[in-house]
Design a protein around this motif. Structure first.
Motif, PDB file in Angstrom:
ATOM      1  N   THR A   1     -15.839 -10.388  -0.509  1.00 18.08           N
ATOM      2  CA  THR A   1     -14.599 -11.069  -0.114  1.00 18.08           C
ATOM      3  C   THR A   1     -14.196 -10.759   1.318  1.00 18.08           C
ATOM      4  N   ARG A   2     -14.906  -9.860   1.977  1.00 20.37           N
ATOM      5  CA  ARG A   2     -14.533  -9.431   3.328  1.00 20.37           C
ATOM      6  C   ARG A   2     -15.586  -9.886   4.329  1.00 20.37           C
ATOM      7  N   THR A   3     -15.174 -10.584   5.385  1.00 17.53           N
ATOM      8  CA  THR A   3     -16.106 -11.141   6.369  1.00 17.53           C
ATOM      9  C   THR A   3     -15.564 -10.954   7.779  1.00 17.53           C
ATOM     10  N   GLU A   4     -16.367 -10.369   8.649  1.00 19.19           N
ATOM     11  CA  GLU A   4     -16.006 -10.277  10.062  1.00 19.19           C
ATOM     12  C   GLU A   4     -16.127 -11.672  10.685  1.00 19.19           C
ATOM     13  N   TRP A   5     -15.230 -12.014  11.615  1.00 21.22           N
ATOM     14  CA  TRP A   5     -15.207 -13.361  12.184  1.00 21.22           C
ATOM     15  C   TRP A   5     -16.512 -13.712  12.884  1.00 21.22           C
ATOM     16  N   TRP A   6     -17.141 -12.716  13.538  1.00 24.55           N
ATOM     17  CA  TRP A   6     -18.352 -12.988  14.316  1.00 24.55           C
ATOM     18  C   TRP A   6     -19.552 -13.339  13.442  1.00 24.55           C
ATOM     19  N   ALA A   7     -19.440 -13.075  12.143  1.00 23.18           N
ATOM     20  CA  ALA A   7     -20.546 -13.432  11.247  1.00 23.18           C
ATOM     21  C   ALA A   7     -20.712 -14.944  11.147  1.00 23.18           C
ATOM     22  N   ILE A   8     -19.629 -15.684  11.341  1.00 22.76           N
ATOM     23  CA  ILE A   8     -19.684 -17.143  11.197  1.00 22.76           C
ATOM     24  C   ILE A   8     -20.571 -17.779  12.275  1.00 22.76           C
ATOM     25  N   PRO A   9     -20.312 -17.574  13.576  1.00 22.26           N
ATOM     26  CA  PRO A   9     -21.230 -18.147  14.570  1.00 22.26           C
ATOM     27  C   PRO A   9     -22.625 -17.531  14.499  1.00 22.26           C
ATOM     28  N   LEU A  10     -22.718 -16.240  14.174  1.00 23.44           N
ATOM     29  CA  LEU A  10     -24.026 -15.581  14.103  1.00 23.44           C
ATOM     30  C   LEU A  10     -24.923 -16.223  13.052  1.00 23.44           C
ATOM     31  N   ILE A  11     -24.356 -16.586  11.923  1.00 21.69           N
ATOM     32  CA  ILE A  11     -25.139 -17.162  10.819  1.00 21.69           C
ATOM     33  C   ILE A  11     -25.349 -18.660  10.990  1.00 21.69           C
ATOM     34  N   TRP A  12     -24.304 -19.389  11.391  1.00 19.81           N
ATOM     35  CA  TRP A  12     -24.354 -20.849  11.316  1.00 19.81           C
ATOM     36  C   TRP A  12     -24.788 -21.551  12.589  1.00 19.81           C
ATOM     37  N   LEU A  13     -24.601 -20.947  13.751  1.00 25.44           N
ATOM     38  CA  LEU A  13     -25.038 -21.629  14.980  1.00 25.44           C
ATOM     39  C   LEU A  13     -26.558 -21.825  15.040  1.00 25.44           C
ATOM     40  N   PRO A  14     -27.382 -20.875  14.564  1.00 28.77           N
ATOM     41  CA  PRO A  14     -28.831 -21.166  14.502  1.00 28.77           C
ATOM     42  C   PRO A  14     -29.163 -22.361  13.609  1.00 28.77           C
ATOM     43  N   VAL A  15     -28.400 -22.544  12.538  1.00 25.71           N
ATOM     44  CA  VAL A  15     -28.623 -23.698  11.656  1.00 25.71           C
ATOM     45  C   VAL A  15     -28.256 -24.988  12.391  1.00 25.71           C
ATOM     46  N   VAL A  16     -27.157 -24.938  13.163  1.00 27.76           N
ATOM     47  CA  VAL A  16     -26.754 -26.095  13.976  1.00 27.76           C
ATOM     48  C   VAL A  16     -27.873 -26.452  14.946  1.00 27.76           C
ATOM     49  N   CYS A  17     -28.406 -25.456  15.635  1.00 30.22           N
ATOM     50  CA  CYS A  17     -29.478 -25.702  16.612  1.00 30.22           C
ATOM     51  C   CYS A  17     -30.712 -26.293  15.939  1.00 30.22           C
ATOM     52  N   TRP A  18     -31.041 -25.805  14.760  1.00 28.57           N
ATOM     53  CA  TRP A  18     -32.204 -26.336  14.031  1.00 28.57           C
ATOM     54  C   TRP A  18     -31.986 -27.814  13.675  1.00 28.57           C
ATOM     55  N   CYS A  19     -30.774 -28.135  13.214  1.00 31.27           N
ATOM     56  CA  CYS A  19     -30.471 -29.526  12.852  1.00 31.27           C
ATOM     57  C   CYS A  19     -30.591 -30.443  14.062  1.00 31.27           C
ATOM     58  N   LEU A  20     -30.085 -30.007  15.202  1.00 24.90           N
ATOM     59  CA  LEU A  20     -30.131 -30.847  16.396  1.00 24.90           C
ATOM     60  C   LEU A  20     -31.556 -30.997  16.909  1.00 24.90           C
ATOM     61  N   SER A  21     -32.350 -29.938  16.772  1.00 22.64           N
ATOM     62  CA  SER A  21     -33.753 -30.039  17.187  1.00 22.64           C
ATOM     63  C   SER A  21     -34.514 -31.010  16.295  1.00 22.64           C
ATOM     64  N   LYS A  22     -34.155 -31.053  15.016  1.00 20.70           N
ATOM     65  CA  LYS A  22     -34.791 -32.022  14.101  1.00 20.70           C
ATOM     66  C   LYS A  22     -34.469 -33.444  14.531  1.00 20.70           C
ATOM     67  N   SER A  23     -33.266 -33.680  15.012  1.00 15.07           N
ATOM     68  CA  SER A  23     -32.887 -35.011  15.478  1.00 15.07           C
ATOM     69  C   SER A  23     -33.691 -35.416  16.705  1.00 15.07           C
ATOM     70  N   VAL A  24     -33.901 -34.475  17.598  1.00 13.97           N
ATOM     71  CA  VAL A  24     -34.706 -34.753  18.795  1.00 13.97           C
ATOM     72  C   VAL A  24     -36.150 -35.048  18.402  1.00 13.97           C
ATOM     73  N   GLN A  25     -36.642 -34.312  17.420  1.00 14.43           N
ATOM     74  CA  GLN A  25     -38.022 -34.504  16.974  1.00 14.43           C
ATOM     75  C   GLN A  25     -38.252 -35.877  16.347  1.00 14.43           C
ATOM     76  N   THR A  26     -37.199 -36.480  15.796  1.00 12.39           N
ATOM     77  CA  THR A  26     -37.330 -37.814  15.202  1.00 12.39           C
ATOM     78  C   THR A  26     -37.261 -38.924  16.243  1.00 12.39           C
ATOM     79  N   GLY A  27     -37.110 -38.543  17.527  1.00 10.61           N
ATOM     80  CA  GLY A  27     -37.161 -39.527  18.598  1.00 10.61           C
ATOM     81  C   GLY A  27     -35.846 -39.881  19.245  1.00 10.61           C
ATOM     82  N   HIS A  28     -34.761 -39.237  18.842  1.00 14.55           N
ATOM     83  CA  HIS A  28     -33.464 -39.539  19.436  1.00 14.55           C
ATOM     84  C   HIS A  28     -33.315 -38.849  20.787  1.00 14.55           C
TER      85      HIS A  28
END
Length: 238
Positions: free
Chosen positions: A51-78
């Protein structure tokens, strides 16, 4: 014979107490306790840890996922400009979801034992102890579960090649939301828009809790008529 009102013992784990409040729960949970130390929710140490989460864990965990998603979009030709538009759309979509969840799910009225308990875990703890710094962002395990319905929603409204880009934008919007939320409670912005948003959000906690549901933006409060009056926002009472 009238049953005696239940009293919550703040010195004991709270989660399995609050359900006993019944009809009194809504009044109790919306009377904030301002303290740097948050309460203990569970007697079990493992559950308490989750139930306890440090605020910095949010960008640390989720920003790499964001980058992966955007790279997948580029790979599809966008192109990068097309991906940027997907990100903007995803962020805008997130602000609407943020508003809907906060207004209709986080502020749902409950009175039964298990409904009170679930609401307290979901959002009630934050309104009761709004300065608890370790319970201001969404635990990553819970956020991961919510990613599945969000992903499926994006798939419904996008084409196969744009799903990743829009989802990545929405996820970026979520990261911005959680980090903004933490900052509004623990930061001291000296200029707008941060200064206005802090007043706006603390007004929601301490003055009129059935209005002002936007966190990263006041847009949807304007659209749906849940904007508090300017006089209420400007009057400091916390």
């Amino acid at each position: 014979m009238v049953a005696e009102a239940f009293t919550v013992d703040l010195n004991k784990p709270l989660v399995f107490q609050v359900g006993h409040l019944g009809d009194q729960y809504q009044e109790w949970v919306h009377q904030p306790i301002v303290s740097k130390e948050g309460p203990r929710l569970f007697g079990n140490d493992a559950l308490e840890f989750l139930t306890r989460t440090e605020w910095w864990a949010i960008p640390l965990i989720w920003l790499p996922v964001v980058c992966w998603c955007l790279s997948k979009s580029v790979q599809t030709g966008h192109t990068l400009s097309e991906v940027a538009l997907m990100v903007v759309f995803g962020i805008c979509l997130w602000t609407l979801i943020e508003y809907i969840m906060h207004r209709f799910l986080f502020h749902i009225n409950t009175k039964s034992y298990w409904a009170n308990t679930a609401h307290y875990l979901l959002h009630g703890i934050h309104h009761k102890h709004p300065t608890d710094g370790l319970r201001l962002v969404f635990p990553p395990a819970a956020a991961a579960i919510l990613c599945f319905p969000f992903w499926n929603l994006i798939r419904l409204i996008t084409t196969p090649t744009t799903t990743h880009g829009v989802f990545g934008g929405g996820l970026l919007g979520y990261v911005m939301y959680d980090c903004t939320h933490y900052y509004l409670h623990h930061g001291q912005p000296s200029s707008d828009p941060g200064k206005h948003l802090k007043k706006y959000h603390l007004n929601h906690h301490f003055r009129i809790q059935n209005k002002g549901f936007g966190i990263t933006s006041t847009l949807w409060d304007h659209v749906f008529g849940t904007l508090p009056s300017a006089k209420i926002i400007d009057k400091k009472s916390y």
